[in-house]
Design an enzyme around this catalytic site. Structure first.
Site, PDB file in Angstrom:
ATOM      1  N   GLU A 134       4.568   2.379  -2.476  1.00 56.12           N
ATOM      2  CA  GLU A 134       5.138   2.538  -3.815  1.00 56.12           C
ATOM      3  C   GLU A 134       5.602   1.204  -4.383  1.00 56.12           C
ATOM      4  OE1 GLU A 134       4.564   5.236  -5.203  1.00 56.12           O
ATOM      5  OE2 GLU A 134       4.022   6.346  -3.403  1.00 56.12           O
ATOM      6  N   TYR A 168      -8.023   6.496  -4.019  1.00 53.45           N
ATOM      7  CA  TYR A 168      -7.297   5.716  -3.016  1.00 53.45           C
ATOM      8  C   TYR A 168      -8.259   5.005  -2.066  1.00 53.45           C
ATOM      9  CZ  TYR A 168      -2.979   8.214  -4.299  1.00 53.45           C
ATOM     10  OH  TYR A 168      -1.897   8.725  -4.972  1.00 53.45           O
TER      11      TYR A 168
END
Length: 614
Positions: A355, A439
């Site tokens: 993150e 991803y």
């Protein structure tokens, strides 16, 4: 026509055309006053927005995002989840049934616009689900600004996806994508994507946000707290100032960010530490036995920022906050919302690294995530694996940090449900296919480029890309321009194959012929994506000899890599299925030979890539 006049006219229109197509980006400045009714999970908002049109176009309408309107039965998000069933995002459904369908009426998300004015005049607007279209009183001319004023109220929804009340770890309010947010306008027009649960896009903006809330609450946010001595949690010397309603006002500012996000809870603890040559880091969380790894994570978070600054480009903001909240992990300007009750230290650090890594992609590089989620999530996953490989070296030796992602890709391809990464983020039909396209294939896009051009060149590409495009809105075309300039290679073919299709790489050793003083190898391309090939031998005296078989489409060949220097063979035309070459080693001199000793090539079948010589 006079020849000289014709030349002047041609130059004039050429300059005019270049100016019209030159890069620009819009700018917004928000001033918000928010009054929170914590008991009922609602708030009232007033907003003054100064919007600057740096485009060459005159704008007669503007658009705002109202993301929370998605959190109710019958919304487009609810319809999409119901239509996907068990193939959708697991966080949004239970056994294929949309969680939004059962939201109680008083916990539905809502952003109710009372009025909006432009330069003091009331404007007509219409709300289309999560998008508000506003008809202007006077057009915003090119290179000019206008002021919008707005009043609204909002209901903080049941916590289902990212934002919401009472998340599963007991955080009272996660307040993200929560205000009427002006949409981005660029060369492709307004970015008015409906919110179906995935990605966001916005212009860079400055924020001044005043949040009035019950004095017992502590707020964590992505910004600079301007009055830490008047509120709870940030300074031991604070004298909390409350009004007649027992509320305190938190004053936050932030500059040159895409959004402003915050969370509030009565049991938050605030820890902070400063990264040498980096930001001040805040941990805002419920301190307990369940969150014991937060304190242990501090040296790892420090090293994360130092690695990122040195390797990929500097973090440009003064602080970063890790805030317990949300439904997993989601990045915002200068902060992230993450679940805090980790089962292991490396699990928590891994979440923080991923993150936090988004700050370089979702914020600083600011891609249009709705259009190119693979750049944001994929590049962040690349950073994630690179950094975690250094923070927590694997117990079992592996050739590179990306072998796990390569294995996951190979296993997923076998399922036959892969979808192209070029698809819009919310328009993937299968949740798992979205994850792998975005991803995994996004990450492997960089891994394959490192294999093609050499890791040294890729490192230069990443730094130059950052230097040229940070705090702007680059696209994949901008990235490829730099990749081709640095490497000297033509790489357009690779972008097309890897991102726009689900074709795969599959090379193999077809035949080995041992001669008296040499060995002849025949390779076969059984796949549908052509690639250059690194071929190596391990000699009986434990030396590795590398050969580069270039792909003709690159036109410039790799000569070295961090894995060693290469002897260059004749190029392999992409139309040719077999390739034959001879090396000056006989059978008695070779222990093993094979394709890609570095294990970076995303070959879907490794069984025929290596031959052990016995």
């Amino acid at each position: 026509m006079n020849k000289g006049f014709l030349i002047i006219l041609t130059l004039f229109f050429g300059i005019l055309s270049a100016q019209k197509n030159a890069y620009y980006q819009q700018y917004a400045k928000y001033k918000m006053d928010i009054d929170v009714d914590a008991k009922n999970f609602t708030y009232n908002g007033n907003q003054t927005l100064t919007y600057t049109n740096n485009s060459p176009d005159e704008l007669d309408v503007v658009y705002f995002h109202l993301y929370w309107n998605a959190f109710k039965p019958g919304s487009m998000m609810d319809q999409r989840i119901a239509g996907q069933g068990k193939n959708g995002d697991s966080r949004l459904q239970n056994n294929g049934i949309s969680r939004l369908a059962s939201i109680p009426k008083d916990e539905e998300g809502a952003q109710n616009i009372h009025w909006i004015k432009q330069n003091g005049k009331n404007l007509k607007f219409e709300i289309q689900e999560t998008v508000m279209k506003v008809y202007l009183d006077s057009p915003i001319k090119a290179n000019s600004s206008t002021i919008f004023m707005m009043e609204w109220d909002a209901v903080i929804p049941m916590q289902i996806r990212r934002a919401g009340r009472n998340n599963r770890e007991g955080i009272d309010m996660t307040v993200t994508q929560w205000y009427p947010k002006i949409a981005e306008y660029d060369y492709d027009g307004w970015a008015t994507f409906d919110y179906i649960g995935r990605e966001f896009h916005a212009p860079f903006s400055d924020f001044e946000v005043n949040i009035k809330i019950d004095k017992e609450y502590v707020i964590g946010a992505g910004g600079t707290l301007e009055n830490p001595l008047e509120v709870k949690g940030y300074d031991k010397k604070a004298t909390i100032k409350a009004d007649k309603n027992n509320k305190t006002t938190w004053k936050w500012t932030a500059k040159n960010m895409l959004d402003f996000a915050w969370a509030a809870d009565r049991d938050y603890t605030v820890d902070s530490f400063v990264v040498l040559d980096g930001p001040k880091v805040y941990f805002v969380y419920q301190k307990s036995e369940k969150t014991k790894y937060w304190d242990e994570s501090k040296p790892y978070v420090t090293k994360f920022f130092q690695i990122m600054n040195a390797t990929f480009g500097r973090y440009v903001y003064p602080s970063y906050s890790f805030i317990q909240g949300g439904d997993g992990g989601m990045e915002y300007g200068m902060c992230t919302m993450i679940l805090g009750e980790a089962k292991s230290l490396d699990g928590l650090v891994g979440l923080m690294v991923h993150e936090g890594g988004h700050s370089w992609n979702q914020q600083i590089m600011a891609y249009n995530e709705s259009v190119r989620p693979w750049m944001d999530e994929g590049f962040t996953s690349y950073y994630d694996d690179s950094v975690m490989y250094q923070l927590f070296p694997p117990k079992t030796p592996q050739a590179n940090p990306f072998t796990g992602s390569l294995d996951r890709y190979r296993n997923f391809v076998k399922k036959g449900i892969e979808e192209p990464a070029v698809w819009l983020g919310d328009h993937h039909d299968n949740g798992s296919a979205y994850s792998f396209a975005t991803y995994v294939k996004g990450e492997l896009f960089l891994v394959q480029l490192g294999y093609i051009m050499g890791e040294q060149n890729l490192a230069l590409v990443m730094k130059e890309f950052y230097n040229e495009w940070h705090l702007k809105h680059p696209t994949d075309r901008d990235f490829m321009h730099i990749a081709q300039k640095v490497s000297g290679m033509d790489l357009k073919w690779f972008l097309n194959y890897w991102i726009n299709t689900t074709k795969t790489i599959d090379y193999g050793i077809k035949e080995v012929k041992y001669n008296e003083s040499s060995t002849t190898i025949i390779l076969e391309n059984k796949g549908t994506i052509p690639m250059p090939i690194d071929f190596s031998i391990l000699t009986t005296d434990k030396k590795v000899v590398n050969y580069q078989i270039p792909l003709n489409m690159t036109h410039t060949w790799k000569t070295k890599d961090i894995y060693g220097d290469f002897k260059t063979e004749a190029y392999w035309p992409w139309t040719q299925k077999d390739y034959t070459f001879t090396i000056p080693y006989n059978k008695s001199q070779i222990s093993a030979l094979g394709i890609d000793f570095s294990q970076r090539l995303a070959d879907v079948n490794l069984e025929d890539n290596l031959v052990e010589v016995k």
